[in-house]
Design a protein around this motif. Structure first.
Motif, short mmCIF file in Angstrom:
data_model
loop_
_atom_site.label_atom_id
_atom_site.label_comp_id
_atom_site.label_asym_id
_atom_site.label_seq_id
_atom_site.Cartn_x
_atom_site.Cartn_y
_atom_site.Cartn_z
N ASP A 1 10.59 -3.28 0.74
CA ASP A 1 11.64 -4.29 0.47
C ASP A 1 11.71 -5.32 1.58
O ASP A 1 11.82 -6.52 1.31
N ASN A 2 11.65 -4.89 2.84
CA ASN A 2 11.69 -5.83 3.96
C ASN A 2 10.48 -6.77 3.93
O ASN A 2 10.61 -7.95 4.22
N PHE A 3 9.33 -6.21 3.57
CA PHE A 3 8.12 -7.02 3.52
C PHE A 3 8.22 -8.08 2.41
O PHE A 3 7.91 -9.25 2.62
N ILE A 4 8.69 -7.68 1.24
CA ILE A 4 8.81 -8.62 0.12
C ILE A 4 9.84 -9.69 0.42
O ILE A 4 9.62 -10.87 0.18
N HIS A 5 10.99 -9.29 0.98
CA HIS A 5 12.04 -10.26 1.26
C HIS A 5 11.61 -11.26 2.33
O HIS A 5 12.06 -12.41 2.34
N SER A 6 10.74 -10.85 3.24
CA SER A 6 10.28 -11.76 4.29
C SER A 6 9.43 -12.89 3.72
O SER A 6 9.22 -13.91 4.36
N MET A 7 8.89 -12.71 2.50
CA MET A 7 8.03 -13.73 1.89
C MET A 7 8.75 -14.55 0.84
O MET A 7 8.15 -15.38 0.18
N ASN B 1 -1.35 -16.35 17.05
CA ASN B 1 -1.83 -14.99 17.25
C ASN B 1 -0.79 -13.95 16.86
O ASN B 1 -1.09 -12.78 16.72
N LYS B 2 0.45 -14.37 16.63
CA LYS B 2 1.52 -13.44 16.26
C LYS B 2 1.74 -13.39 14.75
O LYS B 2 2.63 -12.70 14.29
N ILE B 3 0.95 -14.14 13.98
CA ILE B 3 1.13 -14.15 12.54
C ILE B 3 0.66 -12.82 11.96
O ILE B 3 -0.47 -12.39 12.22
N PRO B 4 1.50 -12.15 11.16
CA PRO B 4 1.10 -10.86 10.59
C PRO B 4 -0.08 -11.00 9.64
O PRO B 4 -0.27 -12.03 9.01
N ASP B 5 -0.87 -9.93 9.52
CA ASP B 5 -1.95 -9.87 8.55
C ASP B 5 -1.36 -9.34 7.25
O ASP B 5 -1.11 -8.14 7.11
N VAL B 6 -1.14 -10.23 6.27
CA VAL B 6 -0.47 -9.84 5.04
C VAL B 6 -1.25 -8.77 4.29
O VAL B 6 -0.69 -7.76 3.83
N ASN B 7 -2.56 -8.96 4.14
CA ASN B 7 -3.38 -7.99 3.41
C ASN B 7 -3.36 -6.63 4.09
O ASN B 7 -3.29 -5.58 3.43
N LYS B 8 -3.42 -6.62 5.42
CA LYS B 8 -3.39 -5.36 6.16
C LYS B 8 -2.10 -4.61 5.90
O LYS B 8 -2.11 -3.39 5.69
N GLU B 9 -0.97 -5.33 5.92
CA GLU B 9 0.32 -4.66 5.72
C GLU B 9 0.42 -4.07 4.32
O GLU B 9 0.98 -2.98 4.13
N ILE B 10 -0.11 -4.78 3.32
CA ILE B 10 -0.07 -4.25 1.95
C ILE B 10 -0.92 -3.00 1.83
O ILE B 10 -0.51 -1.99 1.24
N PHE B 11 -2.13 -3.03 2.41
CA PHE B 11 -3.01 -1.87 2.33
C PHE B 11 -2.41 -0.67 3.08
O PHE B 11 -2.53 0.48 2.62
N GLU B 12 -1.79 -0.92 4.23
CA GLU B 12 -1.17 0.17 4.96
C GLU B 12 -0.05 0.81 4.14
O GLU B 12 0.11 2.04 4.12
N TYR B 13 0.71 -0.04 3.45
CA TYR B 13 1.78 0.50 2.58
C TYR B 13 1.20 1.36 1.48
O TYR B 13 1.69 2.47 1.20
N LEU B 14 0.14 0.89 0.81
CA LEU B 14 -0.47 1.64 -0.29
C LEU B 14 -1.05 2.96 0.20
O LEU B 14 -0.93 4.00 -0.48
#
Length: 233
Positions: free
Chosen positions: A226-232, A182-195
């Motif tokens: 940058d933090n988001f990309i480096h985390s992946m 339940n703590k796994i981030p929603d990758v698509n949501k984070e990208i859309f929020e950034y955009l």
């Protein structure tokens, strides 16, 4: 440890991992994952003795009764728990370590028809979420987790959480919580929020020309990205 001790340990392990268990009597009727391991322990022992038809026959009986397909040659360690279990597929050259948890609809499969090691290795204390597909001769490192419905085709280092299609590492560091999907981030949501935030910055910059404010917001967004990309990585 002999086969009887392994089977006894499998039965005891269910009590440790499933809070829904209310009595030992339920073990005989409500746990297909447990019975799949029971049939596998026997078929694997016979397979290691050089037999081929009988282990496959026992495996087929187990598959018919549990809807879980485990090849007799697969190596499965101690205290492995297959929760619910329906639809789980474990290939011939799979190696599973100790204290691993596997949920329903998981596939530990291959990506080629060549001989040799062509299926995954799961090291100790790994958790594989429901519906995940781990494909090829790759390794999921110790203490790592794979999110539900993820497709993993590359190695996952120890102490990491991987999620997505194809799966990417979104968290590093050992998590003591055994079930924290339940703590796994929603990758698509984070990208859309950034955009969306990036578009807001541009819309504000064009009519108002607030260059200093825009530069600061733009810098903050760059750090988030940058933090988001480096985390992946």
């Amino acid at each position: 440890m002999n086969i009887f001790s392994l089977i006894k340990e499998d039965f005891t392990n269910v009590k440790k991992n499933d809070p829904a268990l209310h009595s030992s009597f339920e073990l005989f009727f409500n746990y297909p994952g447990l019975w799949a391991l029971f049939f596998h322990r026997i078929s694997h022992k016979l397979y290691n003795l050089g037999l081929r038809f009988l282990p496959r026959f026992i495996s087929a009986i187990g598959q018919f009764l549990t809807v879980i397909d485990i090849h007799p040659a697969a190596q499965i360690g101690h205290r492995v728990f297959i929760d619910h279990g329906v639809g789980v597929v474990i290939g011939e050259t799979v190696i599973i370590g100790n204290d691993v948890i596997i949920y329903q609809q998981v596939t530990l499969g291959g990506v080629s028809t060549s001989k040799g090691k062509r299926h995954p290795t799961l090291e100790d204390n790994v958790v594989i979420g429901a519906g995940a597909k781990i494909l090829g001769n790759i390794t999921i490192g110790k203490n790592s987790k794979v999110g539900a419905n993820s497709v993993v085709v590359k190695n996952v280092p120890a102490d990491c959480t991987a999620v997505g299609i194809p799966a990417r590492i979104i968290k590093r560091g050992y998590d003591k919580t055994p079930l924290s999907h339940n703590k796994i981030p929603d990758v698509n949501k984070e990208i859309f929020e950034y955009l969306i935030k990036r578009i807001e910055v541009l819309e504000e910059a064009l009519p108002q020309g607030k260059q200093s404010m825009i530069k600061k917001k733009d810098h903050d967004l760059d750090e988030i990205y940058d933090n988001f990309i480096h985390s992946m990585d």
